[in-house]
Design a protein around this motif. Structure first.
Motif, PDB file in Angstrom:
ATOM      1  N   ASP A   1     -13.974 -50.115  32.553  1.00  0.00           N
ATOM      2  CA  ASP A   1     -14.372 -50.585  33.891  1.00  0.00           C
ATOM      3  C   ASP A   1     -15.662 -49.893  34.313  1.00  0.00           C
TER       4      ASP A   1
ATOM      5  N   ARG B   1     -13.845 -60.126  28.932  1.00  0.00           N
ATOM      6  CA  ARG B   1     -13.407 -60.754  30.178  1.00  0.00           C
ATOM      7  C   ARG B   1     -12.857 -59.743  31.172  1.00  0.00           C
ATOM      8  N   VAL B   2     -13.006 -60.071  32.444  1.00  0.00           N
ATOM      9  CA  VAL B   2     -12.584 -59.178  33.523  1.00  0.00           C
ATOM     10  C   VAL B   2     -11.077 -58.938  33.511  1.00  0.00           C
ATOM     11  N   ASP B   3     -10.304 -59.960  33.143  1.00  0.00           N
ATOM     12  CA  ASP B   3      -8.847 -59.793  33.222  1.00  0.00           C
ATOM     13  C   ASP B   3      -8.303 -58.930  32.081  1.00  0.00           C
TER      14      ASP B   3
ATOM     15  N   LYS C   1     -19.340 -59.470  35.863  1.00  0.00           N
ATOM     16  CA  LYS C   1     -18.676 -60.136  34.736  1.00  0.00           C
ATOM     17  C   LYS C   1     -19.641 -60.922  33.842  1.00  0.00           C
ATOM     18  N   ASP C   2     -20.710 -61.437  34.429  1.00  0.00           N
ATOM     19  CA  ASP C   2     -21.645 -62.224  33.615  1.00  0.00           C
ATOM     20  C   ASP C   2     -22.421 -61.369  32.618  1.00  0.00           C
TER      21      ASP C   2
ATOM     22  N   GLN D   1     -10.316 -54.896  37.156  1.00  0.00           N
ATOM     23  CA  GLN D   1     -10.647 -55.901  38.173  1.00  0.00           C
ATOM     24  C   GLN D   1     -11.999 -55.593  38.824  1.00  0.00           C
TER      25      GLN D   1
ATOM     26  N   LEU E   1     -21.021 -58.856  30.861  1.00  0.00           N
ATOM     27  CA  LEU E   1     -20.141 -58.210  29.893  1.00  0.00           C
ATOM     28  C   LEU E   1     -19.795 -59.144  28.745  1.00  0.00           C
TER      29      LEU E   1
ATOM     30  N   CYS F   1      -8.988 -59.802  26.298  1.00  0.00           N
ATOM     31  CA  CYS F   1     -10.254 -59.878  25.601  1.00  0.00           C
ATOM     32  C   CYS F   1     -10.110 -60.629  24.297  1.00  0.00           C
TER      33      CYS F   1
ATOM     34  N   ASN G   1     -14.623 -55.016  37.491  1.00  0.00           N
ATOM     35  CA  ASN G   1     -15.738 -55.587  36.722  1.00  0.00           C
ATOM     36  C   ASN G   1     -16.145 -56.973  37.212  1.00  0.00           C
ATOM     37  N   ALA G   2     -15.404 -57.506  38.204  1.00  0.00           N
ATOM     38  CA  ALA G   2     -15.695 -58.872  38.669  1.00  0.00           C
ATOM     39  C   ALA G   2     -17.160 -59.023  39.070  1.00  0.00           C
TER      40      ALA G   2
END
Ligand code: PLP
Length: 312
Positions: free
Chosen positions: A255, A302-304, A296-297, A290, A299, A307, A292-293
């Protein structure tokens, strides 16, 4: 309380390519995998608070956090699972427009949000202000920001119980220091604990943490505030590059607020040969994905936390 199976926390080895053989072993305790919202260390810090709220027959819990707070989200989710109402005192006025994703999720889970200006928020430990909140919300069980109380520390000791004695060094990110204090209390003094504060001028936390420890336990731990990347909640392209690279090598999502900065610090310390070659390092993944929302673009994962190719 069987909301979360703590024993399911996995320990994942990092790739030797990442630490280039400069230490014996680097592993990560994946507390981020325990629950998507009651993430990482937050579950541990909340559980005795929830039990205490129940013992006191409180009808609700009340706690504090900023608009991106991992703690508020975890408190909202845990209260829901525990069938108790929750009030969140949020730092900063909300001037219309959309809520942050974090706060929208809190609200979806039934948390009542109360926005307060920075001046009132700064009174979050002032007995007079707390008495006012007690009255306003019909005597909730009040949990301090970040779960930073004795119940929180007792819960954090539970993280220590997941850590084997063969590790020589434990790395953990520090916000309030509650988790570090719980770990230091639980783990044998020979295991060195390194705390990483992701904020500028974080060294004041050293005294605060020291006060939480008994004389017997106040040993063999260090605090670093060097890897703040601009300050709390701030980041740099260099940090994001580091997190993407870490993911591509280790398949572990970090994170942006806490664990990304901690692992950047661990890597630099390894590079600088801070650790002896025989060191076995365990890094605690305290969750918070979370958060990282907002980036997120940028990374590769994925944020959730679900991966691609999660290698476990
Ligand atoms: C809250 C949080 C921390 C800080 O924990 P403290 O017990 O307050 O020191 C560290 N990492 C993550 C991911 C967090 O959400």
């Amino acid at each position: 309380m069987d909301i979360i199976n703590e024993a399911a926390a996995a320990i994942q080895p990092l790739s030797p390519d990442w630490y280039k053989g400069k230490v014996r072993q680097v592993d990560m305790l994946r507390l981020d995998l325990l629950h998507p919202q009651i993430s990482g260390n937050k579950w541990f810090k909340l559980k005795y608070n929830l039990l205490a709220a129940k013992a006191e027959k409180a009808k609700s819990i009340l706690t504090f956090g900023g608009p991106f707070s991992n703690h508020l989200l975890a408190a909202a989710a845990a209260a829901k699972e525990f069938n108790i109402s929750a009030v969140g005192i949020v730092r900063g006025h909300h001037r219309g427009g959309a809520l942050t994703e974090t706060l929208a999720s809190c609200q979806d889970m039934g948390m009542e949000l109360c926005f307060v200006g920075r001046e009132n928020y700064a009174r979050k430990e002032d007995p007079e202000y707390l008495a006012y909140l007690m009255k306003k919300y019909d005597r909730p069980f009040i949990i301090p920001e970040g779960g930073a109380n004795k119940e929180g520390r007792a819960g954090a000791e539970g993280i220590g119980k997941l850590i084997s004695a063969h590790y020589t060094h434990i790395a953990v990110s520090v916000g309030t220091g509650t988790t570090l204090a719980g770990l230091r209390t639980q783990l044998p003094n020979e295991q060195q604990i390194l705390g990483f504060a992701p904020l500028k001028k974080g060294m004041y936390l050293r005294d605060k943490i020291g006060e939480l420890l008994s004389e017997k336990n106040n040993k063999n731990w260090e605090l670093f505030d060097k890897w703040h990347f601009g300050g709390f909640g701030k980041n740099t392209p260099e940090l994001i590059r580091f997190m993407n690279e870490f993911y591509e090598i280790n398949y572990i999502p970090l994170d942006i607020v806490y664990t990304g900065k901690m692992m950047a610090g661990v890597q630099q310390l390894i590079e600088e040969r801070y650790f002896p070659a025989a060191a076995r390092i365990l890094c605690v993944h305290t969750g918070g994905l979370q958060g990282n929302a907002t980036i997120k673009d940028q990374l590769v994962y994925r944020v959730d936390g679900n991966c691609k190719a999660a290698k476990l």
